[in-house]
Write an enzyme that holds these catalytic residues in place. Structure first.
Site, PDB file in Angstrom:
ATOM      1  CG  ASP A  26       5.536  10.196   7.383  1.00  0.00           C
ATOM      2  OD1 ASP A  26       4.681  10.568   8.126  1.00  0.00           O
ATOM      3  OD2 ASP A  26       6.797  10.286   8.017  1.00  0.00           O
ATOM      4  CE1 TYR A  64       7.086   3.199  10.595  1.00  0.00           C
ATOM      5  CE2 TYR A  64       7.177   2.966  12.876  1.00  0.00           C
ATOM      6  CZ  TYR A  64       6.626   3.197  11.552  1.00  0.00           C
ATOM      7  OH  TYR A  64       5.512   3.812  11.731  1.00  0.00           O
TER       8      TYR A  64
END
Length: 278
Positions: free
Chosen positions: A59, A113
């Protein structure tokens, strides 16, 4: 003759509107493809090199250490050569020879992540309890804006490690992630860790009911999130020392700048006070 190669890409995502290329705004992928055009790797009239694919779409504002792109590349396109046409905040630092059918998206079996969660009042034990409750195979439709379906059911691994500066580091791994997933998960863990919600909140989030409005889960800010690893069976990446050195220098300088600015902001918070006697 070109052979397919996979490249590891690190980037500071704050200056980009996400990874995936978009018209009229800067993106990491657009920057990579501009570099490949400048190097003559993208054929005239083509948008991408032959066989091109990327591991995933981060993102806006999200950074990466191990984003991965793969395509049919000439032998001379080393990480250092690739980086020669890139701005300082985007660096290619390792590569690997892969088979002609390799696909950077579909062949990835695990994506990891890390989210650096600022939570000064957090109880690490409560954070770990929330992480344990979120781990495993669940339906996560309340942690994404993606429509409910195969992408929202995931087998997830979540761990929490206390860090310095009142932070918790969340490490989240799965085969893939729907939109804004890790950021919303960070919101849930933080709420439990600081006592804003109890552990039953996790059960509610994992439930069948669609949560919206005040009961919904808002995404945490993107800046503390980094794509830390993408795993491909049998693929071993080799770091290019000539490419790694300037990468470390660029990001070391950015780290120093960020720490200095944090101290400046700390001065503002501490010194801009109201006199109680006024």
């Amino acid at each position: 003759m070109p052979t397919r190669r996979a490249y590891r890409v690190a980037y500071d995502g704050r200056s980009y509107f996400g990874f995936q290329r978009q018209p009229d705004v800067p993106t990491v992928e657009g920057t990579l493809l501009d570099a490949l055009r400048a190097l003559g790797v993208v054929e005239h009239g083509a948008d991408t090199p032959s066989g091109y694919a990327a591991a995933g779409r981060t993102d806006r504002g999200v950074s990466a250490v191990a984003q991965t792109v793969a395509f049919d590349a000439p032998d001379w396109l080393t990480p250092r050569a690739f980086s020669s046409e890139l701005p300082g905040g985007v660096r290619v630092w390792a590569d690997a020879a892969v088979g002609p059918a390799f696909h950077a998206t579909h062949d990835a079996v695990r994506r990891t992540y890390r989210y650096h969660l600022h939570a000064p009042a957090a109880n690490p034990d409560r954070a770990r309890e929330a992480a344990a409750a979120l781990s495993g195979e669940h339906e996560f439709h309340n942690l994404t804006t993606d429509p409910r379906g195969p992408r929202t059911r995931r087998d997830l691994s979540v761990s929490v490690d206390p860090a310095n500066d009142d932070c918790l580091t969340l490490t989240v791994a799965a085969g893939g992630f729907p939109r804004e997933f890790v950021r919303r998960l960070a919101t849930v863990v933080r709420g439990v860790a600081v006592g804003e919600t109890d552990l039953d909140r996790v059960e509610e989030v994992l439930g069948e009911e669609k949560l919206s409005g005040p009961r919904g889960v808002a995404p945490a800010p993107p800046d503390p999130l980094v794509l830390a690893d993408v795993t491909y069976p049998g693929v071993e990446f080799e770091a290019d020392p000539v490419a790694v050195e300037p990468l470390q220098e660029v990001f070391r300088e950015r780290r120093i700048t960020a720490l200095s600015r944090a101290r400046v902001f700390g001065d503002v918070v501490e010194m801009a006070t109201v006199d109680d006697d006024a």
